[in-house]
Design a protein around this motif. Sequence first.
Motif, PDB file in Angstrom:
ATOM      1  N   SER A 128       0.857  -1.185   0.000  1.00  0.00           N
ATOM      2  CA  SER A 128       0.000   0.000   0.000  1.00  0.00           C
ATOM      3  C   SER A 128       0.890   1.230   0.000  1.00  0.00           C
ATOM      4  CB  SER A 128      -0.947   0.029   1.210  1.00  0.00           C
ATOM      5  OG  SER A 128      -0.205   0.179   2.403  1.00  0.00           O
ATOM      6  N   SER A 129       0.304   2.356  -0.410  1.00  0.00           N
ATOM      7  CA  SER A 129       1.038   3.617  -0.445  1.00  0.00           C
ATOM      8  C   SER A 129       0.035   4.754  -0.522  1.00  0.00           C
ATOM      9  CB  SER A 129       1.963   3.637  -1.669  1.00  0.00           C
ATOM     10  OG  SER A 129       2.827   4.742  -1.638  1.00  0.00           O
ATOM     11  N   SER A 130       0.426   5.884   0.055  1.00  0.00           N
ATOM     12  CA  SER A 130      -0.453   7.054  -0.012  1.00  0.00           C
ATOM     13  C   SER A 130       0.390   8.319  -0.014  1.00  0.00           C
ATOM     14  CB  SER A 130      -1.435   7.073   1.171  1.00  0.00           C
ATOM     15  OG  SER A 130      -0.729   7.198   2.388  1.00  0.00           O
ATOM     16  N   VAL A 131      -0.256   9.413  -0.418  1.00  0.00           N
ATOM     17  CA  VAL A 131       0.415  10.703  -0.423  1.00  0.00           C
ATOM     18  C   VAL A 131      -0.535  11.759   0.151  1.00  0.00           C
ATOM     19  CG1 VAL A 131      -0.235  11.152  -2.844  1.00  0.00           C
ATOM     20  CG2 VAL A 131       1.678  12.405  -1.828  1.00  0.00           C
ATOM     21  N   GLU A 132       0.025  12.604   1.024  1.00  0.00           N
ATOM     22  CA  GLU A 132      -0.732  13.691   1.651  1.00  0.00           C
ATOM     23  C   GLU A 132      -0.171  15.039   1.226  1.00  0.00           C
ATOM     24  OE1 GLU A 132      -0.816  13.625   5.906  1.00  0.00           O
ATOM     25  OE2 GLU A 132      -1.395  11.519   5.990  1.00  0.00           O
ATOM     26  N   VAL A 133      -1.076  15.989   1.065  1.00  0.00           N
ATOM     27  CA  VAL A 133      -0.716  17.382   0.834  1.00  0.00           C
ATOM     28  C   VAL A 133      -1.505  18.194   1.855  1.00  0.00           C
ATOM     29  CG1 VAL A 133      -0.764  19.310  -0.786  1.00  0.00           C
ATOM     30  CG2 VAL A 133      -0.294  16.993  -1.624  1.00  0.00           C
ATOM     31  N   CYS A 134      -0.811  18.976   2.664  1.00  0.00           N
ATOM     32  CA  CYS A 134      -1.442  19.798   3.709  1.00  0.00           C
ATOM     33  C   CYS A 134      -2.354  18.958   4.614  1.00  0.00           C
ATOM     34  CB  CYS A 134      -2.211  20.960   3.099  1.00  0.00           C
ATOM     35  SG  CYS A 134      -1.183  22.112   2.186  1.00  0.00           S
ATOM     36  N   GLY A 135      -1.905  17.756   4.961  1.00  0.00           N
ATOM     37  CA  GLY A 135      -2.660  16.895   5.863  1.00  0.00           C
ATOM     38  C   GLY A 135      -3.817  16.141   5.233  1.00  0.00           C
ATOM     39  N   VAL A 141      -5.129  13.370   2.367  1.00  0.00           N
ATOM     40  CA  VAL A 141      -4.708  12.313   1.449  1.00  0.00           C
ATOM     41  C   VAL A 141      -5.255  12.640   0.057  1.00  0.00           C
ATOM     42  CG1 VAL A 141      -4.893   9.866   0.867  1.00  0.00           C
ATOM     43  CG2 VAL A 141      -4.596  10.551   3.251  1.00  0.00           C
ATOM     44  N   VAL A 142      -4.340  12.758  -0.914  1.00  0.00           N
ATOM     45  CA  VAL A 142      -4.747  13.082  -2.288  1.00  0.00           C
ATOM     46  C   VAL A 142      -4.570  11.901  -3.239  1.00  0.00           C
ATOM     47  CG1 VAL A 142      -4.326  15.557  -2.020  1.00  0.00           C
ATOM     48  CG2 VAL A 142      -2.487  14.087  -2.877  1.00  0.00           C
ATOM     49  N   GLY A 143      -3.903  10.853  -2.775  1.00  0.00           N
ATOM     50  CA  GLY A 143      -3.723   9.653  -3.571  1.00  0.00           C
ATOM     51  C   GLY A 143      -3.450   8.468  -2.671  1.00  0.00           C
ATOM     52  N   ARG A 144      -4.053   7.318  -3.004  1.00  0.00           N
ATOM     53  CA  ARG A 144      -3.869   6.111  -2.193  1.00  0.00           C
ATOM     54  C   ARG A 144      -4.048   4.890  -3.084  1.00  0.00           C
ATOM     55  NH1 ARG A 144      -7.257   6.455   2.649  1.00  0.00           N
ATOM     56  NH2 ARG A 144      -5.370   7.199   3.615  1.00  0.00           N
ATOM     57  N   ILE A 145      -3.144   3.922  -2.912  1.00  0.00           N
ATOM     58  CA  ILE A 145      -3.273   2.652  -3.635  1.00  0.00           C
ATOM     59  C   ILE A 145      -3.069   1.500  -2.670  1.00  0.00           C
ATOM     60  CG2 ILE A 145      -2.479   3.616  -5.837  1.00  0.00           C
ATOM     61  CD1 ILE A 145       0.201   2.018  -5.304  1.00  0.00           C
ATOM     62  N   ALA A 198       3.933  20.404  -5.077  1.00  0.00           N
ATOM     63  CA  ALA A 198       3.536  20.600  -3.680  1.00  0.00           C
ATOM     64  C   ALA A 198       4.512  19.900  -2.738  1.00  0.00           C
ATOM     65  CB  ALA A 198       2.126  20.058  -3.449  1.00  0.00           C
ATOM     66  N   GLU A 199       4.521  20.351  -1.511  1.00  0.00           N
ATOM     67  CA  GLU A 199       5.222  19.640  -0.442  1.00  0.00           C
ATOM     68  C   GLU A 199       4.341  18.454  -0.077  1.00  0.00           C
ATOM     69  OE1 GLU A 199       8.384  19.136   2.144  1.00  0.00           O
ATOM     70  OE2 GLU A 199       8.190  20.793   0.745  1.00  0.00           O
ATOM     71  N   MET A 200       4.887  17.241  -0.209  1.00  0.00           N
ATOM     72  CA  MET A 200       4.080  16.036  -0.006  1.00  0.00           C
ATOM     73  C   MET A 200       4.706  15.137   1.047  1.00  0.00           C
ATOM     74  SD  MET A 200       3.194  15.054  -3.976  1.00  0.00           S
ATOM     75  CE  MET A 200       4.717  15.621  -4.739  1.00  0.00           C
ATOM     76  N   LYS A 201       3.864  14.386   1.705  1.00  0.00           N
ATOM     77  CA  LYS A 201       4.297  13.323   2.605  1.00  0.00           C
ATOM     78  C   LYS A 201       3.836  12.015   1.974  1.00  0.00           C
ATOM     79  CE  LYS A 201       4.222  15.962   6.877  1.00  0.00           C
ATOM     80  NZ  LYS A 201       5.609  16.276   6.846  1.00  0.00           N
ATOM     81  N   VAL A 202       4.811  11.164   1.640  1.00  0.00           N
ATOM     82  CA  VAL A 202       4.515   9.909   0.960  1.00  0.00           C
ATOM     83  C   VAL A 202       4.746   8.756   1.937  1.00  0.00           C
ATOM     84  CG1 VAL A 202       5.058   8.449  -1.027  1.00  0.00           C
ATOM     85  CG2 VAL A 202       5.264  10.940  -1.228  1.00  0.00           C
ATOM     86  N   SER A 203       3.733   7.927   2.100  1.00  0.00           N
ATOM     87  CA  SER A 203       3.844   6.724   2.927  1.00  0.00           C
ATOM     88  C   SER A 203       3.947   5.530   1.999  1.00  0.00           C
ATOM     89  CB  SER A 203       2.617   6.567   3.828  1.00  0.00           C
ATOM     90  OG  SER A 203       2.538   7.650   4.723  1.00  0.00           O
TER      91      SER A 203
END
Length: 149
Positions: free
Chosen positions: A10-17, A19-23, A127-132
């Motif tokens: 699994s993986s996800s990405v957040e922008v400004c807290g 979640v804008v994408g998740r798989i 954007a500044e992103m946080k990727v999990s």
Amino acid sequence: MRAVIQRVTSSSVEVCGEVVGRISKGFTVLLGVREDDTPEDLKYMEEKIKGLRVFEDDQGKMNLSLDAVGGEILLISQFTLYGDVRKGRRPSFTEAAKGEKAEVLYEALAEALRRSGLRVETGKFGAEMKVSIDNDGPVTILLDSRKGF
């Protein structure tokens, strides 16, 4: 173009807290675009990403592609893949494409992969992103379109 491809559970990405994408099962692809990349570089990446056979078959061998396992893609823009640290300690990004060109090629790759039938989520370009990333294996593949043709 350069890409770091990680096989993930699994993986996800957040922008400004948010979640804008998740798989779920699939690839997280960190993509860097070079200033002089062309449609040939884009085609190379598309073909390699969708055709990579790094998922295990029923005998435990890496033999299956994204399509064969119903995998998804989380595509993240990553200009720092063109960071050059051969001189000094601070990276130079002179080979990285400028924003407008990089965004066009990044979006074109996402669309090409979608047209091939894959589910593709993205981050937010620039954007500044946080990727999990929940790396599976771990399996990590490096691609560089300039070394492929």
